[in-house]
Structures are given as C-alpha cells and as structure tokens.
Write a protein that holds these residues in place. Structure first.
Motif, PDB file in Angstrom:
ATOM      1  N   PHE A  47       2.077   1.299  20.045  1.00  0.00           N
ATOM      2  CA  PHE A  47       3.009   1.562  20.026  1.00  0.00           C
ATOM      3  C   PHE A  47       3.995   2.808  19.705  1.00  0.00           C
ATOM      4  CE2 PHE A  47       2.014  -3.164  18.908  1.00  0.00           C
ATOM      5  CZ  PHE A  47       2.882  -4.447  19.703  1.00  0.00           C
ATOM      6  N   ARG A  48       3.704   3.430  19.863  1.00  0.00           N
ATOM      7  CA  ARG A  48       3.706   4.813  19.381  1.00  0.00           C
ATOM      8  C   ARG A  48       4.501   5.016  18.496  1.00  0.00           C
ATOM      9  NH1 ARG A  48       5.475   8.364  23.879  1.00  0.00           N
ATOM     10  NH2 ARG A  48       6.423   7.418  25.023  1.00  0.00           N
ATOM     11  N   ASN A  49       4.836   3.983  17.253  1.00  0.00           N
ATOM     12  CA  ASN A  49       5.002   4.647  16.402  1.00  0.00           C
ATOM     13  C   ASN A  49       4.498   4.338  14.965  1.00  0.00           C
ATOM     14  OD1 ASN A  49       6.601   3.956  14.119  1.00  0.00           O
ATOM     15  ND2 ASN A  49       8.017   2.426  15.643  1.00  0.00           N
ATOM     16  N   PRO A  50       4.504   5.063  14.300  1.00  0.00           N
ATOM     17  CA  PRO A  50       3.941   5.091  12.729  1.00  0.00           C
ATOM     18  C   PRO A  50       3.715   4.819  11.508  1.00  0.00           C
ATOM     19  CG  PRO A  50       5.481   7.030  13.196  1.00  0.00           C
ATOM     20  CD  PRO A  50       5.505   5.951  13.981  1.00  0.00           C
ATOM     21  N   VAL A  51       5.074   3.678  11.809  1.00  0.00           N
ATOM     22  CA  VAL A  51       5.156   2.413  10.388  1.00  0.00           C
ATOM     23  C   VAL A  51       4.626   1.128  11.208  1.00  0.00           C
ATOM     24  CG1 VAL A  51       7.256   4.087   9.533  1.00  0.00           C
ATOM     25  CG2 VAL A  51       8.224   2.294  11.549  1.00  0.00           C
ATOM     26  N   GLY A 101      -4.275  -0.869   6.682  1.00  0.00           N
ATOM     27  CA  GLY A 101      -4.033  -1.363   8.189  1.00  0.00           C
ATOM     28  C   GLY A 101      -3.284   0.074   8.503  1.00  0.00           C
ATOM     29  N   LEU A 102      -1.870  -0.040   7.742  1.00  0.00           N
ATOM     30  CA  LEU A 102      -0.957   0.797   8.050  1.00  0.00           C
ATOM     31  C   LEU A 102      -1.219   2.686   7.732  1.00  0.00           C
ATOM     32  CD1 LEU A 102       2.551   1.167   8.530  1.00  0.00           C
ATOM     33  CD2 LEU A 102       2.893   1.075   6.133  1.00  0.00           C
ATOM     34  N   ALA A 103      -1.578   2.600   6.494  1.00  0.00           N
ATOM     35  CA  ALA A 103      -1.944   4.090   5.955  1.00  0.00           C
ATOM     36  C   ALA A 103      -3.485   4.320   5.971  1.00  0.00           C
ATOM     37  CB  ALA A 103      -2.010   3.554   4.563  1.00  0.00           C
ATOM     38  N   VAL A 104      -4.221   3.476   6.680  1.00  0.00           N
ATOM     39  CA  VAL A 104      -5.716   4.727   6.690  1.00  0.00           C
ATOM     40  C   VAL A 104      -6.492   5.183   7.416  1.00  0.00           C
ATOM     41  CG1 VAL A 104      -8.065   4.251   7.486  1.00  0.00           C
ATOM     42  CG2 VAL A 104      -7.464   2.668   5.324  1.00  0.00           C
ATOM     43  N   VAL A 147     -10.486 -10.522 -15.921  1.00  0.00           N
ATOM     44  CA  VAL A 147      -9.527 -10.706 -14.660  1.00  0.00           C
ATOM     45  C   VAL A 147      -9.706  -9.555 -13.557  1.00  0.00           C
ATOM     46  CG1 VAL A 147      -6.779 -11.109 -14.126  1.00  0.00           C
ATOM     47  CG2 VAL A 147      -7.375 -11.707 -16.299  1.00  0.00           C
ATOM     48  N   GLU A 148      -9.076 -10.571 -12.677  1.00  0.00           N
ATOM     49  CA  GLU A 148      -9.430 -10.177 -10.940  1.00  0.00           C
ATOM     50  C   GLU A 148      -8.423  -9.969 -10.061  1.00  0.00           C
ATOM     51  OE1 GLU A 148     -12.909 -11.114  -8.251  1.00  0.00           O
ATOM     52  OE2 GLU A 148     -11.724 -10.121  -6.937  1.00  0.00           O
ATOM     53  N   LEU A 149      -7.913  -8.391 -10.236  1.00  0.00           N
ATOM     54  CA  LEU A 149      -6.452  -7.977  -9.307  1.00  0.00           C
ATOM     55  C   LEU A 149      -6.462  -8.715  -8.257  1.00  0.00           C
ATOM     56  CD1 LEU A 149      -6.288  -5.120 -11.697  1.00  0.00           C
ATOM     57  CD2 LEU A 149      -5.164  -7.096 -12.277  1.00  0.00           C
ATOM     58  N   PRO A 150      -5.871  -8.962  -7.754  1.00  0.00           N
ATOM     59  CA  PRO A 150      -5.485  -8.592  -6.036  1.00  0.00           C
ATOM     60  C   PRO A 150      -5.539  -7.400  -5.306  1.00  0.00           C
ATOM     61  CG  PRO A 150      -3.381  -9.260  -6.761  1.00  0.00           C
ATOM     62  CD  PRO A 150      -3.909  -9.123  -7.936  1.00  0.00           C
ATOM     63  N   ILE A 151      -6.153  -8.118  -4.575  1.00  0.00           N
ATOM     64  CA  ILE A 151      -6.699  -5.764  -3.546  1.00  0.00           C
ATOM     65  C   ILE A 151      -5.498  -5.423  -3.340  1.00  0.00           C
ATOM     66  CG2 ILE A 151      -7.048  -7.048  -1.687  1.00  0.00           C
ATOM     67  CD1 ILE A 151      -9.870  -4.589  -2.658  1.00  0.00           C
ATOM     68  N   SER A 152      -4.806  -6.103  -2.969  1.00  0.00           N
ATOM     69  CA  SER A 152      -2.984  -5.195  -2.218  1.00  0.00           C
ATOM     70  C   SER A 152      -2.565  -4.910  -2.831  1.00  0.00           C
ATOM     71  CB  SER A 152      -2.379  -7.044  -1.276  1.00  0.00           C
ATOM     72  OG  SER A 152      -2.813  -7.451  -0.764  1.00  0.00           O
ATOM     73  N   ALA A 153      -2.677  -5.317  -4.398  1.00  0.00           N
ATOM     74  CA  ALA A 153      -2.098  -4.730  -5.454  1.00  0.00           C
ATOM     75  C   ALA A 153      -2.617  -2.620  -5.838  1.00  0.00           C
ATOM     76  CB  ALA A 153      -2.179  -5.701  -7.138  1.00  0.00           C
ATOM     77  N   ILE A 154      -3.443  -3.230  -5.643  1.00  0.00           N
ATOM     78  CA  ILE A 154      -4.609  -2.005  -5.395  1.00  0.00           C
ATOM     79  C   ILE A 154      -4.438  -1.333  -4.563  1.00  0.00           C
ATOM     80  CG2 ILE A 154      -7.235  -0.753  -6.503  1.00  0.00           C
ATOM     81  CD1 ILE A 154      -6.183  -3.040  -8.483  1.00  0.00           C
ATOM     82  N   THR A 155      -4.727  -1.627  -3.298  1.00  0.00           N
ATOM     83  CA  THR A 155      -4.241  -0.279  -2.290  1.00  0.00           C
ATOM     84  C   THR A 155      -3.534   0.467  -2.450  1.00  0.00           C
ATOM     85  OG1 THR A 155      -3.612  -2.325  -1.329  1.00  0.00           O
ATOM     86  CG2 THR A 155      -6.632  -1.825  -0.747  1.00  0.00           C
ATOM     87  N   ALA A 156      -1.952  -0.380  -2.103  1.00  0.00           N
ATOM     88  CA  ALA A 156      -0.778   0.300  -2.003  1.00  0.00           C
ATOM     89  C   ALA A 156      -1.009   1.617  -3.348  1.00  0.00           C
ATOM     90  CB  ALA A 156      -0.163  -1.121  -2.479  1.00  0.00           C
ATOM     91  N   PHE A 157      -1.025   0.837  -4.782  1.00  0.00           N
ATOM     92  CA  PHE A 157      -0.824   1.387  -5.940  1.00  0.00           C
ATOM     93  C   PHE A 157      -1.648   2.488  -6.105  1.00  0.00           C
ATOM     94  CE2 PHE A 157      -0.754   2.594  -9.794  1.00  0.00           C
ATOM     95  CZ  PHE A 157      -0.098   2.303 -10.598  1.00  0.00           C
ATOM     96  N   PRO A 212       0.576   6.638  -2.620  1.00  0.00           N
ATOM     97  CA  PRO A 212      -0.096   8.623  -3.076  1.00  0.00           C
ATOM     98  C   PRO A 212      -0.607   8.962  -2.506  1.00  0.00           C
ATOM     99  CG  PRO A 212       0.350   7.205  -5.123  1.00  0.00           C
ATOM    100  CD  PRO A 212      -0.262   6.172  -3.512  1.00  0.00           C
ATOM    101  N   VAL A 213      -1.349   8.738  -1.912  1.00  0.00           N
ATOM    102  CA  VAL A 213      -2.833   9.897  -0.676  1.00  0.00           C
ATOM    103  C   VAL A 213      -1.932   9.927  -0.231  1.00  0.00           C
ATOM    104  CG1 VAL A 213      -4.199   9.937   0.403  1.00  0.00           C
ATOM    105  CG2 VAL A 213      -4.587   8.830  -2.610  1.00  0.00           C
ATOM    106  N   VAL A 214      -1.288   8.864   0.833  1.00  0.00           N
ATOM    107  CA  VAL A 214      -0.595   9.354   2.381  1.00  0.00           C
ATOM    108  C   VAL A 214       0.448  10.153   2.106  1.00  0.00           C
ATOM    109  CG1 VAL A 214       0.913   7.868   4.001  1.00  0.00           C
ATOM    110  CG2 VAL A 214      -1.053   6.901   3.221  1.00  0.00           C
ATOM    111  N   ILE A 215       1.352   9.811   0.582  1.00  0.00           N
ATOM    112  CA  ILE A 215       2.515  10.562   0.653  1.00  0.00           C
ATOM    113  C   ILE A 215       2.100  12.409   0.400  1.00  0.00           C
ATOM    114  CG2 ILE A 215       4.550  11.474  -0.721  1.00  0.00           C
ATOM    115  CD1 ILE A 215       4.776   8.673  -1.449  1.00  0.00           C
ATOM    116  N   GLY A 216       1.281  12.744  -0.301  1.00  0.00           N
ATOM    117  CA  GLY A 216       0.620  13.510  -0.906  1.00  0.00           C
ATOM    118  C   GLY A 216      -0.230  14.754   0.758  1.00  0.00           C
ATOM    119  N   LEU A 217      -0.316  13.502   1.475  1.00  0.00           N
ATOM    120  CA  LEU A 217      -1.546  14.700   2.245  1.00  0.00           C
ATOM    121  C   LEU A 217      -0.139  14.939   3.588  1.00  0.00           C
ATOM    122  CD1 LEU A 217      -4.318  11.999   4.111  1.00  0.00           C
ATOM    123  CD2 LEU A 217      -4.242  13.889   2.819  1.00  0.00           C
TER     124      LEU A 217
END
Lengths: 352, 440
Positions: free
Chosen positions: A99-103, A280-283, A325-335, A339-344
């Motif tokens: 899609f030549r689209n970064p988002v 899938g979006l950020a990596v 308690v096991e946290l949902p993975i989506s909570a962790i990935t984005a959290f 910041p890593v993506v923004i930093g890069l």
C-alpha cells in the motif's frame, strides 16, 4: 575510467554486506537467548543447566515437573511467540510495501475483526455450546474461519479494483461491519462470558498445543519463505505498481499473492493467539529504521527476527510482571514498543 | 542465451542501426473504455527524440500509458522494433522500454544506488542481487545523468531536480531502447529543466536511445526534438520535425492561445496583454526595446512597433506579442509609403516610447547591416534605403507635432524613464521587474 568503475562497483557491492551479517548474527542470537529466557523464567524459575538438561532429553510422561513445564508449557509457548511475532511482522511489512503506506498493519484489511466476530459467535452465543465437541480448538477454528472468510472477501474485491486506496477502504469497512456485529453480540451476552472474550481479544500466547505449533511452523514457514523468495518483485513495488509493471513484474498475480500471503499469516496468528496488536504495524518500522534500508531482501528476515524478539520479550513481561496475573500481550507490546518506534523515528529523522 | 552474453549492449550507435524503427503505431486508439485519441499512426527510428505536445487532458498520458502497456489499446496496433506489443513477455518488454512517470516514488531509507539498482530488475537473477556488472551499469547511468555524486544519498532527501535525474537514471539502468517520459520537467526550475532536456538529447545522440516524452514547453520541444507529435481533439494533428510542424499559427491553434503568441523564430512564447490601457508606439530595433515591449504588453498596453527590419529580433518579439509591426524592408514598400503608414498609426497612440536611445543606433555606413543590402546602403537621400535613424528622426518629429508624450529609454535600453512614466500613469510596477528593467 572503466577500470576505476569496476573497482568502485566491486567495493560498493561488498560494502554493506559485512555490517548486515553482523546485525543478523546479533538478531538471531537475541532470539535464541530470549527463547531460552522464556524457558527458564516463570512462576517457578530454573537455572540454565537444568533447563538445558531437560531440553536434550525428550519428554516422557514419567519425567520431572520441570520436564513437564519445559516441554508442555514453556517451549510451545516460546516457539509460538517467536513464530507469531515473525509472521505478524512479515505480514505488516508486506502490506506496508504494497500500500506504500506506513500506517498500515496486518489487521488493516479486517482480518482481526473477522476472526473476532467468529470467536464472539463461538464464545458468546449458544452456537458455541452446540459445537462444544470441538473444544479445546473451538476458538482457534472459529478465528481461522472468520479471518479467512474476510480475507476471501477482500481478495475477491482486490481482483476487481486496481486502486490500493479503494481496497484499503473496503477492508476497513468490512472490519467495521464485523466489529459492529461483535458489539451487538457482546451487548446481548452474559456477563461472565464477556471477560473471557475481551481477554481473547487482547491476545495471549498461553496454552499452545504442539499440534498448533506444527501447523504454524509448516504453513507459516512456507508462506514466509515464499515471501522472501519474492523480495525482488516486492522491491520493485517500492516504486508503486506502475513502475513495478514497467520493470517486468506481472502485477495482477503478484498483488493477489501479497494480499493472500499477508492475510494468511495474520489470520493464522490471530486464530491461535488472538489479535496481537502493534507488532505487525510497528516492527517493520523498527526493522527499517535500525537496518536503515528499504531493501526487502534484508527487511523480511530482519523484520521476522525483530518480530520474534519483540513478541518474545513482551510475552516474558506479560507472564512475569504482575504474576500470578497474566497480562494480555497487546497491552505489553504497545506499552513498551511504541516509545521505541518514536525514539527511532526521532533519531533517524526519517519521513516515512 | 546467458544473461552475461546479452548484457554488454555496447552503447555504440554503430551497433544499432539508426534506421531501425523503434516504435510504430498504426491506426491506434487509446483511452479508458471510450477512446480519448484515435486513428494515431506514426513511427520513428532508433535514436529519435520525439515530443508529444498537446494541451492538458488531450490524452498525452493515456497515450504513454498505452505504449508502456499499462493500458490495453482500444484499437489499432503498436509495434516496438517491428514486433507487436503483445508479443513481449513482461521482462522482455522491460528490457526494451522503460518509463519515467509524473509520480515520483521516493520510498524512505532507500539510497540512490539501490534505487537506480531497482532498474536492473529485468536483468538480475531470482533474488535481484546486483552483481558487479550491474553496479557498474548503475554507476554509468548515474554518470550519464550527471548525478554520480548523489549515489550515497537517500532518495527521499533529494531535491525535485535531483530526484528527477535519479529517476531518469533508474529508467536508463533498464538499458532500454525506448524511454517513455511523462512531463519529465514538471516542477523543475529552469536550470534543471534545461539540464534534463540536454541530458536526454545527449542520450539520443550518443547512446542511440529513443525518447518519447510528453512535454509542456513548446519552446523546449522545438529546440530538442527530432520529431513532434501534436495531439488535439482526439487525434494526431501533425507529426514531423519541429521546424516543419511548429509554425506560430499551428502552435496558437494547438493550444487555443488567445493571450499568448509563439514565435518559431524566437522558439519561445510571449504572453500578450489585453491592450486595454492604451496604445503605445515603440521605436525599436536590434533588441533595444524587446524588454520594454514585454513590459508594456504585460501592463496592458496595445503595441505598435516601428521601424525595424523584418528579421529583427524586436520584430519577432513584437509579432509574438500581437503588436502591429511596421518593418522597413517590407516588400515593395517605398520609404515614403512606410513613413506614411507609421504616421497614420501614430495618430491614435497615447504616447511614444523611443527605445533607440539618444544616439542613433545605425550611424550612416551601418555597423551590422545585412550583407545583401551592403551595396546600396547609403544614408537616405531620396534613392537608397533609409536606416533606423532616419525613421526615428521623422517619427519623433511627427510625434512632437501631434503633441504626444515621448519617453526616451536610456542608453543600453535603460527603462527607468519608461517605468517612471508608467508609474505616473498609474501602472503599478512590480518591484523586482521594475528594478531589473531599469537596471538592465
């Protein structure tokens, strides 16, 4: 002049190779180390030696507790995170190039919404009870069915329209339709069932069976391999469809392949682990920015390894941070990932 | 055949017979479902530069997209090197035809070298790895477009001009016989526009590349093309060398010019004012008043010009500006006759601009009188041909008799007095132009 040119071109051809090998060695090593950490660390942690000893000795039912934990719980889960992360990253990369689209991410075409709808049908309605004989694979099968139904629809539309933007909107709309039906089902559902469903919707790599691992490995591995083998036309796609066509890529077939491959990978992971957000979006961006290239021959393996690392690390955090308690993975990935993506992005100063 | 054997296509024109027809269209119709252009028949040989001219929306891009196989033709036939378009496989075609479109894709984090390397697509192996020979071609193509120094930059950080050169290099890296370009100089500044066209022209001449480019600048097309393909009203209006095709009348009709004129002698376009402000008689020749003519026209004055020779630069400029031009070597025109005409047209003018300056431009015994007149070029004394000075004296005298304001431009075409006068008459002078004009 000619000799100079040859010498220079030889140097250029070799120049980038060295650094990239190093990056790939580091990435691969990280995947291995992280996987191993995932085997060692948990509710009960074990030293390296013990885990290694269990690993070289195949699993037997009469074995120790550790043997059971490693072979039945932690190893399938660790492998699932590695594959899940890799597949989602490859899927996202593929769609971002197309899609030549970064988002754009793997779920942009409504794959996750379709899976969610099907799972909500299975978990929240009496339909699930009637299919009870399918447990424990019920949600997986439902997710698979939902994801691939939506995929079929989108690909059928793609065969008719040539504009990427149109296709994006069709995918988004399909997603919205599925979401609204899901919302209705949620409103009508019983309270107790809702929590389980909501947690499914945030993704989790717990409870993977070896059968699922083999399916993921065979099916997904084949897809990732074929994507890598097609990185040449994919590179041509960096310039858009028309240029790709002018350089000898047969667009029609290739477009269908991209959509099918990306959606199949995303659908596979989603069916088994729920919609895992962000990876899938950020990596793909992380890979692009840290490898400083858009060359898909480098990016596809790079993004897969990074997807594995990110997902593996996030799953480790999800399991251990607020244990038991096991946290949902989506909570962790984005959290942790955002910041890593923004930093890069800020560091490289790239406009995507 | 191995890839290696087919690769070193020598850029030696001797290897490629120039007479070979690279593109032939027969009764071609193009469009999306409904034909936009039809009945197109043309062909041109290897090494030609062909410009496609026509106003916006006439179908230039559609034609290019059809020739590059993005669109199926609606009728007729296209042959590339005498082989039908449909007879090429995708990658064979990519080795013969490459395109540069208006859409300048610039993905992030892609170096110029890699970007141009993408053009090697039809020549590389399964994974598209660039071998040394490929890198060599890439570097050569970059050198051809004078962008060798950019090879390590990221494509998305280039300026428009640089990016266009690099995309030209990418198209070149396909090592095509024919390159199709859609408005290659759009968005470029004058320097890059000229440079790019020069590069393309050079590639045609030296490497026997054939170029088919949709261009908007008629003046540029006239100067660089071997052939011009003029499109209007759904068809091919004319096809041939620019000097035959591009007459002033033809160009004006092609673009439905009303407010502009094309001069095939100047090879350029002049913008016409509406002439609503008043009428001015301008005494000029030999480039003394060309700037002032444009200036006056821009500020809305109708122009009358006297009395240059017929082939004087100022006469051409004035003609393109739509002025009434009196020339002194009009056929059969006796000096008295010309003078009478000049006096007549002076009558309804609002003022007179004397661009010839205080000193007569052509002292008797003229410095650069055209050769054929040299023999009888005596100062006017009844029998011979009078020079510019004579007409200037007579017209100035007549103007004062009529009480017209006379504005004299300073030596060397200094237009400060003109600017002052126009200002007094309520013409707002745009700052820079006014300054440039008075400074020139």
């Amino acid at each position: 002049m000619r000799a100079e040119l040859s010498l220079e071109s030889a140097l250029i051809a070799r120049r980038h190779a060295g650094r990239r090998y190093l990056v790939f060695i580091v990435l691969s090593a990280s995947v291995l180390i992280l996987t191993f950490a995932n085997l060692m660390i948990g509710a009960v942690s074990h030293p390296v030696g013990d885990v290694l000893r269990e690993l070289v000795r195949p699993f037997t039912d009469s074995g120790t507790d550790l043997s059971f934990i490693v072979w039945k719980i932690r190893l399938p889960r660790a492998l699932a995170t590695v594959m899940g992360g890799a597949y989602l990253a490859a899927s996202g990369l593929l769609l971002q190039v197309y899609f030549r689209n970064p988002v754009v991410g793997p779920y942009i075409l409504g794959i996750s919404s379709g899976a969610t709808l099907a799972v909500s049908l299975a978990m929240l309605t009496p339909l699930g009870l009637r299919l009870a004989y399918l447990t424990p694979f019920l949600t997986t099968l439902a997710g698979l069915a939902g994801a691939y139904l939506v995929m079929t629809l989108v690909v059928a539309v793609a065969a008719r329209v040539s504009s990427g933007a149109t296709l994006l909107i069709v995918g988004l709309m399909t997603g919205y339709i599925c979401s609204s039906v899901t919302a209705i089902l949620t409103a009508l559902a019983e309270k107790e069932k809702i929590k389980g469903f909501v947690l499914w919707g945030l993704g989790s790599f717990s409870g993977f069976k070896w059968l699922e691992i083999w399916i993921m490995l065979a099916f997904g591995g084949l897809l990732v391999l074929s994507i890598f083998l097609l990185s040449k036309p994919l590179n041509a796609f960096l310039l858009g469809e028309e240029y790709a066509a002018s350089m000898g890529v047969s667009i029609r077939r290739f477009r269908l392949f991209i959509l099918l491959a990306a959606s199949s990978l995303a659908g596979l992971v989603t069916a088994m682990a729920g919609p895992v957000a962000f990876v899938g979006l950020a990596v793909p961006h992380m890979a692009r920015l840290s490898l400083a290239t858009s060359d898909n021959r480098v990016l596809i393996p790079g993004a897969c390894l990074m997807g594995a690392i990110v997902t593996g690390a996030c799953d480790l955090i999800a399991r251990t941070w607020l244990s038991p308690v096991e946290l949902p993975i989506s909570a962790i990935t984005a959290f942790f990932g955002a910041p890593v993506v923004i930093g890069l992005l800020l560091k490289r100063g790239v406009k995507m | 055949m191995t890839a290696e054997a087919s690769r070193p296509r020598e850029p030696d024109p001797r290897g490629l017979p120039r007479e070979e027809v690279v593109l032939r269209a027969e009764n071609l119709s193009v469009g999306y479902k409904k034909p936009v252009l039809s009945g197109l028949s043309f062909s041109f040989p290897q090494g030609s530069f062909v410009s496609v001219l026509g106003s916006n929306g006439v179908g230039k891009s559609t034609l290019l997209r059809t020739l590059s196989r993005h669109l199926p033709p609606l009728g007729g036939e296209i042959k590339i090197r005498e082989r039908p378009l449909s007879g090429y496989s995708a990658s064979e075609f990519a080795k013969v035809v490459s395109v540069v479109m208006t859409d300048r894709a610039s993905p992030p984090l892609l170096r110029v070298l890699e970007y141009v390397g993408l053009g090697r697509h039809p020549h590389t192996g399964f994974l598209g790895k660039l071998r040394e020979t490929d890198v060599e071609v890439v570097l050569r193509c970059l050198a051809d477009v004078k962008a060798r120094h950019l090879s390590d930059r990221f494509v998305d950080q280039l300026s428009d001009g640089e990016r266009q050169k690099v995309s030209l290099a990418r198209a070149l890296a396909q090592e095509p016989r024919l390159m199709l370009l859609d408005e290659p100089t759009a968005h470029l500044d004058l320097k890059h526009r000229v440079e790019l066209m020069g590069i393309l022209r050079g590639l045609c001449r030296e490497k026997s590349l054939s170029v088919l480019a949709a261009v908007h600048d008629v003046d540029v097309a006239a100067k660089v093309s071997d052939q011009v393909l003029a499109l209007k009203d759904g068809g091919l209006t004319s096809f041939g060398p620019p000097q035959e095709v591009l007459s002033s009348r033809f160009v004006s009709k092609l673009y439905d010019f009303e407010k502009a004129g094309y001069s095939s002698h100047l090879g350029g376009i002049e913008i016409r004012g509406d002439g609503s402000r008043g009428r001015v008689f301008v005494l000029t020749e030999k480039d003394r008043g060309a700037q002032s003519l444009r200036h006056l026209s821009k500020h809305g004055y109708a122009l009358k010009v006297g009395v240059p020779e017929r082939h004087d630069l100022d006469a051409y400029v004035a003609g393109a500006l739509g002025a009434e031009v009196l020339t002194r070597d009009s056929r059969g025109g006796k000096p008295e006759e010309i003078l009478r005409k000049a006096f007549r047209s002076l009558e309804d003018c609002d003022f007179l601009v004397d661009a010839l300056g205080p000193e007569a431009p052509n002292p008797p015994g003229g410095e650069e009188a055209p050769g054929r007149e040299k023999g009888n070029d005596a100062p006017f004394s009844g029998g011979g041909r009078p020079d510019g000075g004579f007409y200037r004296r007579e017209l100035l005298r007549e103007a004062s008799r009529l009480g017209l304001t006379i504005i004299s431009l300073g030596p060397g075409g200094d237009a400060a007095p003109l600017a002052r006068e126009l200002e007094e008459r309520g013409t707002a002078l745009s700052g820079t132009y006014g300054k440039a004009l008075s400074g020139s």
